[in-house]
Motif scaffolding. Structure first.
Motif, short mmCIF file in Angstrom:
data_model
loop_
_atom_site.label_atom_id
_atom_site.label_comp_id
_atom_site.label_asym_id
_atom_site.label_seq_id
_atom_site.Cartn_x
_atom_site.Cartn_y
_atom_site.Cartn_z
N ALA A 113 0.76 -1.10 0.11
CA ALA A 113 -0.04 -0.10 0.05
C ALA A 113 0.88 1.50 -0.02
N ARG A 114 1.76 1.31 0.64
CA ARG A 114 2.88 2.47 0.88
C ARG A 114 3.72 2.46 0.31
N SER A 153 1.65 -8.80 8.25
CA SER A 153 0.63 -8.57 9.11
C SER A 153 -0.16 -7.51 7.99
N THR A 154 0.32 -6.80 7.11
CA THR A 154 -0.33 -5.81 6.43
C THR A 154 -1.65 -6.36 5.71
N ASP A 159 -4.34 1.62 4.24
CA ASP A 159 -4.37 2.93 3.88
C ASP A 159 -3.14 3.45 3.28
N PRO A 160 -2.71 3.88 2.00
CA PRO A 160 -1.43 4.38 1.57
C PRO A 160 -0.89 5.36 2.55
N LYS A 161 -1.68 6.10 3.16
CA LYS A 161 -1.45 7.45 3.89
C LYS A 161 -1.25 6.85 5.36
N GLY A 162 -1.48 5.43 5.86
CA GLY A 162 -1.87 5.31 7.09
C GLY A 162 -0.46 5.20 7.70
N ASP A 163 -0.51 5.52 9.26
CA ASP A 163 0.67 5.40 10.05
C ASP A 163 0.57 4.01 10.70
N TYR A 164 1.01 3.04 10.14
CA TYR A 164 0.98 1.60 10.82
C TYR A 164 2.51 0.89 10.74
N LEU A 165 2.68 0.29 11.64
CA LEU A 165 3.83 -0.91 11.36
C LEU A 165 3.34 -2.09 10.94
N VAL A 166 4.43 -2.74 10.28
CA VAL A 166 4.04 -4.30 9.66
C VAL A 166 4.96 -5.24 10.53
N ASP A 167 4.11 -6.00 11.19
CA ASP A 167 4.94 -7.18 11.66
C ASP A 167 5.25 -8.52 10.52
N HIS A 168 6.73 -8.76 10.60
CA HIS A 168 6.91 -9.78 9.71
C HIS A 168 8.07 -10.59 10.05
N SER A 169 8.33 -11.54 9.22
CA SER A 169 9.35 -12.53 9.44
C SER A 169 10.52 -11.67 9.24
#
Length: 213
Positions: A113-114, A153-154, A159-169
């Motif tokens: 998205a981002r 976890s995305t 939201d392309p403008k969202g403020d979030y973190l992605v949990d990943h391997s």
């Protein structure tokens, strides 16, 4: 008085027979060596995790890049995202060590998205120029993550403008020139340990295949 015959017909026959025997002996030994090398290759592949598979993504230079582009070189493959605050930069520095033209490093985004092509290009400007950034839409990203056994976890509607973190391997995958999985380096693996393991794998690969990349 006639001179003695040094090379009699009997000696000639013995010489020819010995030559034929040596030829077949060396052919046999050569075949044994080839079979031994083949067994060594098979032993290295048996028990390996099945990691990787077909994919087609877009590079940070806005060019198509597929699994076929991994062939013929050693590759580091790492999954992350450009808004990652600290872990991803550290791992990208880890795969930025200089190994020469036989190596390429691939950074696949898990935040479709981002992480646009432009965003990937801006982000990778701060890292080793050999690193190739790859991105795709959500479905493509999900499929390549599944092939490489990567969790992320995305959500599909992020939201392309969202403020979030992605949990990943957090693994750096080492793939050989045939596109086969060799090793997964975790976050706790130091750069020095990666370098030593890579040198070891390259040396063993060259010895077993009899060729350099």
């Amino acid at each position: 008085m006639s001179s003695p015959q040094v090379f009699t017909p009997k000696a000639a026959a013995l010489f020819v027979a010995t030559g034929i025997g040596l030829y077949y002996y060396f052919q046999h030994e050569k075949q044994k060596l080839l079979e031994q090398k083949q067994k060594q290759l098979e032993s290295r592949t048996v028990g390996r995790a099945h990691v990787g598979g077909p994919f087609t993504l877009t590079s940070h230079e806005n060019k198509p890049f597929s699994d076929k582009d991994l062939l013929g070189k050693w590759n580091f493959v790492y999954f992350g995202f450009t808004n990652c605050p600290d872990i991803c930069p550290a791992e990208l520095d880890k795969i930025g060590a200089e190994y020469g033209n036989i190596f390429q490093s691939v950074f696949i985004s898990v935040d479709p998205a981002r992480d646009s092509v432009l965003q990937m290009k801006r982000y990778l400007a701060d890292f080793h120029p050999r690193i190739i950034g790859l991105r795709g839409d959500y479905t493509t990203t999900k499929n390549v993550c599944k092939a490489y056994r990567v969790y992320f976890s995305t959500p599909p509607d992020a939201d392309p403008k969202g403020d979030y973190l992605v949990d990943h391997s957090i693994y750096v995958y080492l793939m050989d020139p045939k596109g086969q999985f060799v090793e997964a380096f975790g976050q706790s693996t130091t750069s020095e340990e990666v370098v030593e393991r890579v040198k070891k794998e390259i040396a063993e690969y060259e010895q077993e295949t009899g060729r350099k990349v």
